[in-house]
Design a protein around this motif. Sequence first.
Motif, PDB file in Angstrom:
ATOM      1  N   ILE A  39      25.434  26.373 -14.424  1.00 39.71           N
ATOM      2  CA  ILE A  39      26.778  26.924 -14.306  1.00 39.71           C
ATOM      3  C   ILE A  39      27.476  26.355 -13.080  1.00 39.71           C
ATOM      4  O   ILE A  39      28.665  26.087 -13.086  1.00 39.71           O
ATOM      5  N   GLY A  40      26.744  26.138 -11.999  1.00 37.75           N
ATOM      6  CA  GLY A  40      27.318  25.676 -10.736  1.00 37.75           C
ATOM      7  C   GLY A  40      27.926  24.296 -10.793  1.00 37.75           C
ATOM      8  O   GLY A  40      28.758  23.957  -9.976  1.00 37.75           O
ATOM      9  N   THR A  41      27.542  23.474 -11.760  1.00 41.37           N
ATOM     10  CA  THR A  41      28.053  22.108 -11.798  1.00 41.37           C
ATOM     11  C   THR A  41      29.531  22.051 -12.180  1.00 41.37           C
ATOM     12  O   THR A  41      30.155  21.028 -12.010  1.00 41.37           O
ATOM     13  N   LYS A  42      30.115  23.146 -12.689  1.00 39.81           N
ATOM     14  CA  LYS A  42      31.518  23.137 -13.083  1.00 39.81           C
ATOM     15  C   LYS A  42      32.461  23.470 -11.932  1.00 39.81           C
ATOM     16  O   LYS A  42      33.650  23.451 -12.076  1.00 39.81           O
ATOM     17  N   MET A  43      31.947  23.819 -10.763  1.00 42.23           N
ATOM     18  CA  MET A  43      32.785  24.179  -9.625  1.00 42.23           C
ATOM     19  C   MET A  43      33.389  22.934  -8.978  1.00 42.23           C
ATOM     20  O   MET A  43      32.887  21.843  -9.128  1.00 42.23           O
ATOM     21  N   GLN A  44      34.443  23.128  -8.216  1.00 41.92           N
ATOM     22  CA  GLN A  44      35.064  22.017  -7.505  1.00 41.92           C
ATOM     23  C   GLN A  44      34.203  21.631  -6.312  1.00 41.92           C
ATOM     24  O   GLN A  44      33.862  22.467  -5.490  1.00 41.92           O
ATOM     25  N   ALA A  45      33.875  20.376  -6.224  1.00 37.74           N
ATOM     26  CA  ALA A  45      32.999  19.905  -5.156  1.00 37.74           C
ATOM     27  C   ALA A  45      33.679  19.974  -3.791  1.00 37.74           C
ATOM     28  O   ALA A  45      33.011  20.116  -2.787  1.00 37.74           O
ATOM     29  N   GLN A  46      34.981  19.890  -3.731  1.00 38.75           N
ATOM     30  CA  GLN A  46      35.663  19.877  -2.441  1.00 38.75           C
ATOM     31  C   GLN A  46      35.685  21.252  -1.782  1.00 38.75           C
ATOM     32  O   GLN A  46      35.715  21.358  -0.572  1.00 38.75           O
ATOM     33  N   ASN A  47      35.693  22.333  -2.537  1.00 42.28           N
ATOM     34  CA  ASN A  47      35.811  23.674  -1.972  1.00 42.28           C
ATOM     35  C   ASN A  47      34.520  24.472  -2.000  1.00 42.28           C
ATOM     36  O   ASN A  47      34.397  25.456  -1.282  1.00 42.28           O
ATOM     37  N   HIS A  48      33.571  24.105  -2.850  1.00 47.56           N
ATOM     38  CA  HIS A  48      32.349  24.876  -3.025  1.00 47.56           C
ATOM     39  C   HIS A  48      31.151  23.945  -3.124  1.00 47.56           C
ATOM     40  O   HIS A  48      31.270  22.847  -3.659  1.00 47.56           O
ATOM     41  N   LEU A  74      36.013  28.595   4.531  1.00 48.97           N
ATOM     42  CA  LEU A  74      36.978  29.631   4.888  1.00 48.97           C
ATOM     43  C   LEU A  74      38.327  29.003   5.200  1.00 48.97           C
ATOM     44  O   LEU A  74      39.370  29.533   4.865  1.00 48.97           O
ATOM     45  N   ASN A  75      38.283  27.880   5.903  1.00 49.59           N
ATOM     46  CA  ASN A  75      39.459  27.055   6.171  1.00 49.59           C
ATOM     47  C   ASN A  75      38.941  25.631   6.339  1.00 49.59           C
ATOM     48  O   ASN A  75      37.824  25.341   5.933  1.00 49.59           O
ATOM     49  N   LEU A  76      39.681  24.753   6.943  1.00 43.68           N
ATOM     50  CA  LEU A  76      39.276  23.348   6.998  1.00 43.68           C
ATOM     51  C   LEU A  76      37.978  23.097   7.769  1.00 43.68           C
ATOM     52  O   LEU A  76      37.287  22.126   7.515  1.00 43.68           O
ATOM     53  N   ASN A  77      37.640  23.937   8.748  1.00 46.09           N
ATOM     54  CA  ASN A  77      36.483  23.659   9.597  1.00 46.09           C
ATOM     55  C   ASN A  77      35.382  24.704   9.555  1.00 46.09           C
ATOM     56  O   ASN A  77      34.364  24.532  10.214  1.00 46.09           O
ATOM     57  N   HIS A  78      35.550  25.793   8.842  1.00 45.00           N
ATOM     58  CA  HIS A  78      34.569  26.878   8.840  1.00 45.00           C
ATOM     59  C   HIS A  78      34.017  27.088   7.425  1.00 45.00           C
ATOM     60  O   HIS A  78      34.772  27.111   6.461  1.00 45.00           O
ATOM     61  N   ILE A  79      32.712  27.280   7.352  1.00 47.01           N
ATOM     62  CA  ILE A  79      32.028  27.405   6.066  1.00 47.01           C
ATOM     63  C   ILE A  79      31.150  28.649   6.095  1.00 47.01           C
ATOM     64  O   ILE A  79      30.527  28.958   7.110  1.00 47.01           O
ATOM     65  N   VAL A  80      31.064  29.346   4.963  1.00 42.67           N
ATOM     66  CA  VAL A  80      30.154  30.476   4.785  1.00 42.67           C
ATOM     67  C   VAL A  80      29.227  30.146   3.624  1.00 42.67           C
ATOM     68  O   VAL A  80      29.667  29.640   2.590  1.00 42.67           O
ATOM     69  N   LYS A  81      27.940  30.434   3.814  1.00 43.45           N
ATOM     70  CA  LYS A  81      26.951  30.154   2.769  1.00 43.45           C
ATOM     71  C   LYS A  81      26.096  31.405   2.557  1.00 43.45           C
ATOM     72  O   LYS A  81      25.724  32.078   3.516  1.00 43.45           O
TER      73      LYS A  81
END
Length: 173
Positions: A39-48, A74-81
Amino acid sequence: MSTKSKGRNPLAFSVKGYDPIKTYKMKIVFSILFLFLGIGTKMQAQNHLFGPSFSYQYQNRSMLKTGIYYATELNLNHIVKVDATANFTWMKNNFVVIPEVAATYYSEMYYIGLFGRTELTPYTLTPKVGLSFATFIELDLGYGFPLANKGELGSIRGFTTSLRLSIPINTKL
């Protein structure tokens, strides 16, 4: 060679430590895992980012960890995993699997960045800090606070370090 043996099926065999019910449960778990990976392969690579993760951790004992993760910006420089993993270890002649959930925050993430992470198992709460290379390779240090004892195996607590590899399956190279 006689096929008669005290009420046993001559075609059946026994492997020490083999449990068909545990094997069946593991097949179900891995089937669900691969379903989510598909299912995950359908997500946008740039945002997720989404995919499997593998790691080695030492916290009173060696543990191998495997699971799935989902990361978003979260924005251009911050990521949550967020991660869901299974910790595999061998304690007092017993093979043990410990479930775990974790959340990671990457601040000012470029190619190399710092992160804060919290891992939660039924037995330990472990805050960590570490260094990451593009969220794919991570090295971290932390301290596990015991929440409960793991039966006769005792508590899992103390200083910890781990090396993690997260493989995005939806990235465009």
